[in-house]
Design a protein around this motif. Structure first.
Motif, short mmCIF file in Angstrom:
data_model
loop_
_atom_site.label_atom_id
_atom_site.label_comp_id
_atom_site.label_asym_id
_atom_site.label_seq_id
_atom_site.Cartn_x
_atom_site.Cartn_y
_atom_site.Cartn_z
N ASP A 1 0.90 -1.14 -0.04
CA ASP A 1 -0.01 -0.06 0.01
C ASP A 1 0.82 1.11 -0.16
OD1 ASP A 1 -1.65 2.34 1.03
OD2 ASP A 1 -3.12 0.74 1.25
N ALA A 2 0.73 2.09 -1.00
CA ALA A 2 1.75 3.51 -0.94
C ALA A 2 1.58 4.27 0.02
CB ALA A 2 1.07 4.09 -2.40
N VAL A 3 0.53 4.20 1.02
CA VAL A 3 0.51 4.82 2.22
C VAL A 3 1.64 4.73 3.00
CG1 VAL A 3 -0.86 5.16 4.41
CG2 VAL A 3 -2.03 5.18 2.14
N PHE A 4 2.16 3.32 2.95
CA PHE A 4 3.53 2.95 3.88
C PHE A 4 4.64 3.76 3.64
CE2 PHE A 4 1.03 -1.42 4.59
CZ PHE A 4 1.05 -1.24 6.05
N GLY A 5 4.62 4.25 2.49
CA GLY A 5 5.78 5.05 1.74
C GLY A 5 5.83 6.72 2.15
N LEU B 1 1.39 10.72 -4.63
CA LEU B 1 0.20 11.04 -4.42
C LEU B 1 -0.96 10.38 -5.21
CD1 LEU B 1 0.72 14.96 -4.06
CD2 LEU B 1 -0.13 13.28 -2.33
N GLU B 2 -0.85 10.01 -6.37
CA GLU B 2 -1.61 9.16 -7.31
C GLU B 2 -1.84 7.88 -6.65
OE1 GLU B 2 -2.09 7.89 -12.19
OE2 GLU B 2 -0.55 9.01 -11.43
N SER B 3 -0.70 7.33 -6.46
CA SER B 3 -0.72 5.80 -5.85
C SER B 3 -1.34 6.01 -4.31
CB SER B 3 0.61 5.31 -5.67
OG SER B 3 1.26 5.06 -6.93
N GLY C 1 -3.47 9.52 1.00
CA GLY C 1 -2.16 10.16 0.91
C GLY C 1 -2.26 11.67 0.79
N GLN C 2 -3.23 12.16 0.26
CA GLN C 2 -3.49 13.49 -0.07
C GLN C 2 -3.82 14.19 1.54
OE1 GLN C 2 -3.04 15.49 -2.95
NE2 GLN C 2 -3.12 17.06 -1.16
N ALA C 3 -4.76 13.57 2.24
CA ALA C 3 -5.15 13.79 3.62
C ALA C 3 -3.98 13.98 4.47
CB ALA C 3 -6.07 12.62 4.26
N ILE C 4 -2.88 12.87 4.27
CA ILE C 4 -1.43 13.27 5.26
C ILE C 4 -0.98 14.34 4.71
CG2 ILE C 4 0.54 12.22 5.43
CD1 ILE C 4 -0.56 9.21 5.26
N ILE C 5 -0.71 14.77 3.42
CA ILE C 5 -0.09 16.09 2.96
C ILE C 5 -0.92 17.29 3.41
CG2 ILE C 5 0.66 17.28 1.05
CD1 ILE C 5 2.34 14.58 1.50
N ASN C 6 -2.20 17.04 3.30
CA ASN C 6 -3.02 18.32 3.69
C ASN C 6 -2.65 18.41 5.28
OD1 ASN C 6 -3.64 18.65 1.29
ND2 ASN C 6 -5.75 17.64 1.68
#
Length: 329
Positions: A100-104, A311-313, A318-323
């Motif tokens: 899962d890309a979130v792990f990265g 962000l796409e993956s 992922g966007q919520a984490i960045i925000n």
């Protein structure tokens, strides 16, 4: 270092004595696999964590660390804990980004390049990570960052194009993708196998912290380390959900309290050692230097590409984490 961490364990035991006196003495033993050498600060922090739990519970829960991939290899630890082969373990977080890309989130180049930024990013990501781990039958305890990542080579590096065709050791999706974008050849190598890979020519370059370079004495094969502060990857400690639910509430509270202390102690030690590791590389004959303008420009371009791809993956999470991260900065 071990002395200070032992003091942490004793302090926790003293503050927890009132609680442990009420607990049953039916002991439970947990084996805790870790991927890195016993001399590594992550492993030493993990051992202090384990000792603190054993003392603070009066031996009701005994945790024994098995470092250096001796019980399970690094790539096997998460699966072993998920399936109950081991009740608790540690792994580099981004090592699971292929699941899962979130792990990265911690290995997005140049997103968080200092310990302060790494902590802010961790706080933004943790609630999302806990939900993800729950789906993987795991409970998160704590996480500790590595020192900032730099590039190791056996030749002068003026631009990323100098890595074209070079066999580049990768340890997660981000390092493999960095190699590809630089025109290098990514080769998956665990930290425990790095020295052999370098000595046999399986790998010729890699990106990692000063800690890995020091632990593996890479000055025996490589000549240069470029300080780029690309990101601060994190290790994390997690528990099998069934093993966790098998603990009584008092024991869970003790473990969580010690986890908070271990996270703070580990992060402080990582920051404290950052400069020392680079000094050791230099004193052992490596050329340690800041990346030049062209190399930094090349890395910035790669970072922009990899950020967009991540962000796409990672999607909405992922966007919520960045925000949340940007809002907290």
């Amino acid at each position: 270092m071990r002395h200070s961490l032992r003091k942490l364990a004793k302090a926790v035991a003293i503050t927890s004595i009132a609680v442990t006196s009420t607990l049953s003495m039916a002991a439970e033993k947990w084996d805790m696999p870790m991927a890195y050498t016993d001399s590594n600060f992550h492993t030493q922090n993990g051992k202090a964590f384990a000792e603190a739990i054993t003392m603070a519970t009066g031996g009701k829960l005994e945790v024994k660390v098995h470092g250096g991939g001796s019980l399970f290899k690094g790539s096997e630890i998460k699966r072993a804990v998920q399936t109950g082969q081991a009740p608790i373990g540690e792994r580099i977080l981004s090592g699971h980004a292929n699941e899962d890309a979130v792990f990265g989130f911690d290995s997005v180049p140049f997103l968080a390049t200092s310990f302060e930024e790494s902590e802010t990013l961790w706080k933004a990501a943790r609630p999302h990570l806990e939900k993800l781990l729950d789906k993987h039958n795991l409970v998160l305890l704590y996480s500790v960052p590595w020192p900032p990542q730099g590039i190791y080579t056996k030749k002068e590096l003026n631009s990323l194009s100098d890595l074209a065709g070079v066999k580049f050791r990768s340890y997660n999706n981000a390092t493999a993708r960095l190699a590809e974008l630089a025109g290098a050849v990514p080769v998956q190598v665990e930290a425990s196998e790095l020295s052999q890979a370098l000595s046999t020519g399986v790998a010729e370059s890699f990106v990692s912290s000063g800690a890995t370079g020091y632990d593996r004495k890479v000055w025996e094969q490589l000549t240069h380390h470029y300080v780029v502060n690309a990101w601060l990857p994190r290790n994390y400690i997690f528990v099998n959900k069934q093993a966790w639910n098998g603990l009584d509430e008092e024991t869970q509270n003790i473990v969580r309290g010690i986890s908070l202390m271990a996270e703070k102690a580990g992060a402080a030690r990582s920051e404290q050692l950052t400069g020392w590791y680079l000094e050791q590389l230099s004193s052992n004959g490596m050329t340690v230097t800041e990346a030049g303008d062209q190399l930094r420009a090349d890395l910035k371009k790669v970072g922009e590409t990899m950020t967009a791809e991540w962000l796409e993956s990672a999607g909405e999470v992922g966007q919520a984490i960045i925000n949340d991260y940007n809002a907290a900065k």
